[in-house]
Design a protein around this motif. Structure first.
Motif, PDB file in Angstrom:
ATOM      1  N   SER A   1       0.062   3.219  -5.610  1.00  0.00           N
ATOM      2  CA  SER A   1      -0.170   1.777  -5.500  1.00  0.00           C
ATOM      3  C   SER A   1      -1.555   1.410  -6.029  1.00  0.00           C
ATOM      4  N   GLU A   2      -2.564   2.223  -5.724  1.00  0.00           N
ATOM      5  CA  GLU A   2      -3.909   1.967  -6.242  1.00  0.00           C
ATOM      6  C   GLU A   2      -3.942   2.106  -7.755  1.00  0.00           C
ATOM      7  N   LEU A   3      -3.238   3.129  -8.277  1.00  0.00           N
ATOM      8  CA  LEU A   3      -3.160   3.306  -9.724  1.00  0.00           C
ATOM      9  C   LEU A   3      -2.534   2.077 -10.378  1.00  0.00           C
ATOM     10  N   HIS A   4      -1.494   1.523  -9.752  1.00  0.00           N
ATOM     11  CA  HIS A   4      -0.835   0.327 -10.298  1.00  0.00           C
ATOM     12  C   HIS A   4      -1.782  -0.856 -10.305  1.00  0.00           C
ATOM     13  N   GLN A   5      -2.573  -0.994  -9.257  1.00  0.00           N
ATOM     14  CA  GLN A   5      -3.501  -2.117  -9.186  1.00  0.00           C
ATOM     15  C   GLN A   5      -4.628  -2.000 -10.209  1.00  0.00           C
ATOM     16  N   LYS A   6      -5.167  -0.775 -10.390  1.00  0.00           N
ATOM     17  CA  LYS A   6      -6.334  -0.598 -11.249  1.00  0.00           C
ATOM     18  C   LYS A   6      -5.977  -0.491 -12.729  1.00  0.00           C
TER      19      LYS A   6
ATOM     20  N   ALA B   1       0.811  -1.213   0.000  1.00  0.00           N
ATOM     21  CA  ALA B   1       0.000   0.000   0.000  1.00  0.00           C
ATOM     22  C   ALA B   1       0.845   1.263   0.000  1.00  0.00           C
TER      23      ALA B   1
ATOM     24  N   ARG C   1      -1.156   7.814  -3.932  1.00  0.00           N
ATOM     25  CA  ARG C   1      -2.080   6.757  -4.353  1.00  0.00           C
ATOM     26  C   ARG C   1      -1.541   5.974  -5.543  1.00  0.00           C
TER      27      ARG C   1
ATOM     28  N   ARG D   1     -11.031  10.091  -9.645  1.00  0.00           N
ATOM     29  CA  ARG D   1     -11.472   8.735  -9.272  1.00  0.00           C
ATOM     30  C   ARG D   1     -10.401   7.692  -9.566  1.00  0.00           C
ATOM     31  N   ASN D   2      -9.443   8.057 -10.393  1.00  0.00           N
ATOM     32  CA  ASN D   2      -8.382   7.111 -10.769  1.00  0.00           C
ATOM     33  C   ASN D   2      -7.009   7.570 -10.294  1.00  0.00           C
ATOM     34  N   ASN D   3      -6.988   8.416  -9.260  1.00  0.00           N
ATOM     35  CA  ASN D   3      -5.740   8.826  -8.606  1.00  0.00           C
ATOM     36  C   ASN D   3      -4.814   9.629  -9.517  1.00  0.00           C
TER      37      ASN D   3
END
Length: 312
Positions: free
Chosen positions: A126-131, A59, A124, A183-185
């Protein structure tokens, strides 16, 4: 114990020394490999997203600098945090995509060249990498720009698009992209409508209309100037008339006062006549119930009194 055995016994320690040296060298090489695989440098203007084969994406991304991760298990993915831009233009440059084709409110074809500046949210990443992963520009940025520009252009007439509504379209696109990127960092920096092209026939019609409107405006301005001049003339005439009336009233009042003064003091008539005849004459003869001489100096000295000398 034989002599050969004694020699063999003496030779055993000699063979063990290269083995130990090899183990030491091998251990050092393995340790160096482990350190090499574990050390990761995050360059300036980047963050590192760690993916662990055992635990997935961490994270908390890695900030700039040197970091140690688990060798052969953790992999670091770098993401730039600097401001980036994507351009959609009919004159493609390196890395640019094609221009956006849209339709105006009345259904006319519009071509738009757009440049968008943005940056990822470092916290954020890490979230961008996941999505979305490293291909987020191709997956999200360009498609959303095309979609939002088409939506904004579809709400405006072609004539207004290239005249009064250009900035409004830019603002509308910016607001829509800002929400979608958030919404997508991703943080939106700016939307620039570089060029908007409409059909040539429509452009000529709009130009002719604008020329006609300008001519009407010129004529309207001339008419207003004429009305202003006419109003000024009326005002001046009214002012002159009022001045004439006031002057006439003043002259009438002056005559009235003068007549009253003459009636109350008839000798002023003789003084006035004498003054009109000649300023240098001090004595004059005037008929008034007979001939007499008028001493002007004595009249002037007595402030309106009249002295007469009887004639022969």
């Amino acid at each position: 114990m034989t002599k050969r055995q004694e020699q063999g016994g003496e030779g055993t320690p000699r063979r063990s020394f290269p083995v130990r040296l090899g183990l030491i060298v091998g251990g050092l090489a393995l340790a160096g490999l482990v350190v090499e695989q574990g050390l990761r440098v995050v360059p300036a203007g980047n963050v590192g997203v760690v993916f662990s084969a055992l635990g997935g994406v961490r994270a908390q991304p890695l900030q700039e600098g040197v970091h140690f991760v688990t060798p052969f298990i953790d992999r670091v993915n770098l993401y730039s945090t600097r401001t980036q831009e994507v351009t959609l233009s009919h004159a493609r440059g390196e890395g640019d995509e094609g221009a956006i084709r849209a339709r105006s409110k009345e259904g006319l074809d519009i071509t738009a060249d757009v440049t968008v500046r943005y940056a990822i949210n470092p916290a954020r990443a890490s979230e961008l990498h996941q999505k979305l992963g490293p291909a987020y520009e191709r997956v999200l940025i360009a498609p959303e720009i095309r979609s939002k520009v088409r939506d904004a252009i579809g709400q405006v007439n072609a004539a207004d698009l290239i005249s009064t509504q250009r900035q409004a379209v830019e603002v509308r696109v910016s607001e829509a992209l800002k929400q979608e990127f958030a919404r997508n960092n991703i943080v939106l920096d700016a939307v620039l409508l570089r060029e908007l092209k409409i059909p040539e026939s429509v452009a000529k019609a709009i130009e002719q209309k604008q020329t006609a409107e300008q001519q009407v405006a010129v004529e309207r301005n001339r008419l207003q100037q004429a009305n202003i001049s006419a109003q000024r003339a009326v005002v001046e005439a009214e002012g002159a008339a009022r001045a004439a009336v006031a002057k006439a009233r003043g002259e009438a009042e002056a005559l009235s006062l003068r007549g009253r003064a003459l009636r109350e003091n008839p000798q002023l008539i003789q003084l006035t006549v004498a003054e009109k005849l000649s300023p240098g004459i001090n004595t004059v003869m005037l008929p008034a119930d007979g001939n007499f001489l008028l001493d002007l100096k004595s009249l002037q000295g007595q402030q309106g009194g009249v002295a007469a000398k009887p004639g022969n």
